[in-house]
Scaffold this active site. Structure first.
Site, short mmCIF file in Angstrom:
data_model
loop_
_atom_site.label_atom_id
_atom_site.label_comp_id
_atom_site.label_asym_id
_atom_site.label_seq_id
_atom_site.Cartn_x
_atom_site.Cartn_y
_atom_site.Cartn_z
N ASP A 137 0.82 -1.21 0.00
CA ASP A 137 0.00 0.00 0.00
C ASP A 137 0.86 1.26 0.00
O ASP A 137 1.82 1.37 0.78
CB ASP A 137 -0.90 -0.02 1.24
CG ASP A 137 -1.72 1.25 1.38
OD1 ASP A 137 -2.58 1.49 0.52
OD2 ASP A 137 -1.48 2.01 2.35
N GLU A 181 1.68 -0.13 -4.94
CA GLU A 181 0.70 0.91 -5.25
C GLU A 181 1.42 2.22 -5.01
O GLU A 181 1.84 2.51 -3.89
CB GLU A 181 -0.53 0.81 -4.35
CG GLU A 181 -1.60 1.85 -4.71
CD GLU A 181 -2.13 2.65 -3.52
OE1 GLU A 181 -2.96 3.55 -3.75
OE2 GLU A 181 -1.73 2.39 -2.37
#
Length: 595
Positions: free
Chosen positions: A245, A282
């Protein structure tokens, strides 16, 4: 053996509810302390008392049966695995399916998710990507407020239930990727700081709280904590990959960046186990370094989320222009460029950033860029959590879906997308009475700069993330797949994924072009050409196209639309005619092209 990282020497192990002094932990080095308790069995509860206070849960707890503030539980990692022969599908055939375990089914558990795996196998996807599972405060959360990062969320089930889900997925031919958060801890229940300040960076702030320590004092042990966490999921839960993330929020000036060390460690360990593992970033920066090889100065990750395609498509079809959408025209030419390059921004000036954004994609394989037309962020970060299919016509959604699933990049679906689900995916939490109201207020304030939410009365209609109803609304209704419109979309997705798998099996190469507003993806090998022509918006007549072969599939074919119009057709002067937004797929064998 119990092991903890602590700055204080006044720390003792507490077993169960006993008030009796427990064994002291002996220091090894750099604050790592250990204690051994003979005869202790799995299921025992424990915690730590620090300077006479507590007990507090273990920051590396394997399970928190009563939530993140309760005692930790000793877990036996043994499990009767049946996946010895599992091998993930080749990346050329990858289609990733992102899901949130709490809303994927009405039951909202690991066991309930297991029951739906056959439908995903039938759909044709190659992998499920689980939104973060680290335990969070409360009964519901997206997962990005995780604090007990070694412990599966107790709301979804026990560790053995998660292992059973992974084992069953492998049995169905599905790889399992796990979304992990190594840029911050959640705002409630993060006891790491009580044990050692070295978990946190002194100079880094993220939008979600204090940044984590990868390059300051004590960073060696802090880095090991997170790397061991990934190894824990790889070894003890057999996961096949990781989505990292918001890697742009991981700051590290070390000679070897944390991301490079993590990727190398995971790849090395997977090879030792005779398995494969994928490491996916990401990252909003469009940074080629992430997936360049270490030999070329990169971090050696396998793939990266590339959101430019989503933004271009949404700008084209839904007309979004505010926030980061200000950087995207949505023109067919820009959509085609994005698919040709992997991402749109390769160093051009950005309106939003007021500076150049991105780096060239060069010779990087396009399947290392993961694209979508929906994901948890792009739905849930909208004020009301609307899906793209809620806001555009079905024919436009079919056209966009064809571009996504037949592009040279790797496609990602968000749960329910395949049948154009009616359920929104809204932002939900279950924080305590002090934090909860602040989250609710902040959520509404976040949209104040959008014209449609400029007045307070309108902002008050934004769903309250703390309300249970917000969570319940976000649960998928699997029964609606039998309704005509949803069933038609599901058939369209199954057909497109089957075609993608056919392309992947043949190792075809793709050329992307745009002419007069029509976007074309032309896949070739020595024996066949598959041409995909997509009109994202209104119908029209297009000429000068590489119309090789015959029409094999269109979005207006029987079964794919509940209100079909005329199939796209070729005129006598080889012009392609669409009545409305849609897709036409041509196939040609080598001898047809030669003729």
């Amino acid at each position: 053996m119990f092991q903890i990282w602590s700055q204080t020497s006044d720390i003792e192990l507490v077993l169960g509810d006993s008030d009796e002094p427990g064994p002291k932990l002996e220091e090894r080095f750099d604050g790592l302390r250990q204690a051994f308790v003979p005869g202790l069995r799995a299921g025992a509860r424990y915690g730590y008392r620090i300077n006479g206070q507590g007990p507090f849960p273990d920051p590396a707890s394997r399970y928190q049966p009563d939530g993140v503030h309760g005692l930790s539980e000793v877990i036996d990692p043994e499990f009767l695995w049946t996946d010895r022969d599992f091998t993930p599908r080749p990346w050329s055939r990858a289609v990733i399916y992102e899901l949130h375990c709490g809303t994927f089914t009405r039951g909202g558990t690991f066991r309930a998710a297991m029951a739906r795996l056959p439908e995903l196998a039938e759909l044709g996807v190659s992998a499920i990507e689980l939104m973060p599972l680290s335990d969070c405060p409360g009964r519901r959360n997206w997962g990005y407020d995780g604090v007990a990062i070694y412990a599966p969320n107790h709301n979804y089930g026990r560790p053995e239930d998660l292992r059973a889900l992974v084992d069953r997925a492998h049995g169905a031919g599905l790889a399992v990727y796990l979304d992990v958060v190594y840029n911050h801890f959640g705002p409630d229940g993060a006891y790491q700081r009580l044990f050692h300040s070295g978990f946190y960076a002194q100079r880094v702030q993220t939008p979600w709280g204090d940044g984590l320590n990868f390059d300051e004092v004590h960073s060696e042990t802090a880095r090991a904590f997170f790397i061991q966490n990934a190894l824990h999921w790889l070894e003890e839960y057999h996961v096949d990959g990781f989505r990292l993330d918001a890697t742009h929020a991981i700051q590290d000036t070390s000679p070897i960046h944390f991301l490079a060390e993590l990727s190398a460690t995971l790849h090395r360990r997977a090879a030792e186990l005779g398995r494969q593992v994928l490491v996916i970033a990401e990252d909003e920066r469009n940074l080629n370094t992430l997936i360049e090889s270490p030999e070329h100065g990169g971090f050696g990750l396998d793939a990266v989320w590339a959101d430019d395609f989503h933004h271009e498509v949404r700008s084209a079809l839904a007309g979004d222009r505010h926030g980061y959408y200000a950087d995207y025209s949505g023109s067919p030419a820009d959509v085609a460029r994005t698919l040709s390059r992997g991402w749109f921004y390769e160093g051009q000036p950005s309106i939003r950033h007021k500076a150049p954004r991105g780096t060239p994609t060069g010779a990087l394989r396009r399947d290392r860029f993961i694209i979508c037309i929906q994901n948890h962020d792009q739905i849930g970060n909208r004020a009301r959590g609307e899906r793209l299919n809620h806001q555009i016509a079905p024919e436009c959604f079919r056209a966009a879906s064809a571009l996504l699933l037949l592009a040279p990049e790797t496609p990602l679906l968000f749960m329910g997308q395949e049948w154009a689900a009616t359920a929104p995916f809204q932002f939900f939490t279950d924080h305590n009475d002090q934090l909860g109201p602040l989250v609710s207020e902040g959520r509404r304030r976040e949209f104040a700069h959008f014209p449609e939410f400029s007045d307070e009365a309108t902002r008050a209609t934004i769903p309250d993330p703390q309300a249970e109803a917000t969570f319940v609304r976000s649960k998928l209704d699997w029964d609606e797949r039998a309704q005509p419109g949803h069933q038609a979309m599901l058939l369209w997705y199954q057909r497109l994924i089957a075609l993608r798998n056919q392309i992947g099996d043949r190792s075809m190469t793709c050329t992307v072009c745009e002419r007069e507003g029509l976007i074309s993806l032309v896949w070739r090998d020595e024996g066949q050409t598959i041409s995909v022509h997509v009109a994202l918006q209104s119908g029209g007549v297009w000429g000068g196209l590489p119309l090789e072969g015959r029409i094999a599939l269109t979005s207006e074919d029987r079964g794919f639309a509940v209100d079909p119009v005329s199939r796209p057709r070729i005129t006598e002067d080889t012009r392609l005619v669409f009545v409305r937004a849609g897709c036409a797929v041509f196939t040609a064998e080598a001898e047809d092209v030669a003729e």
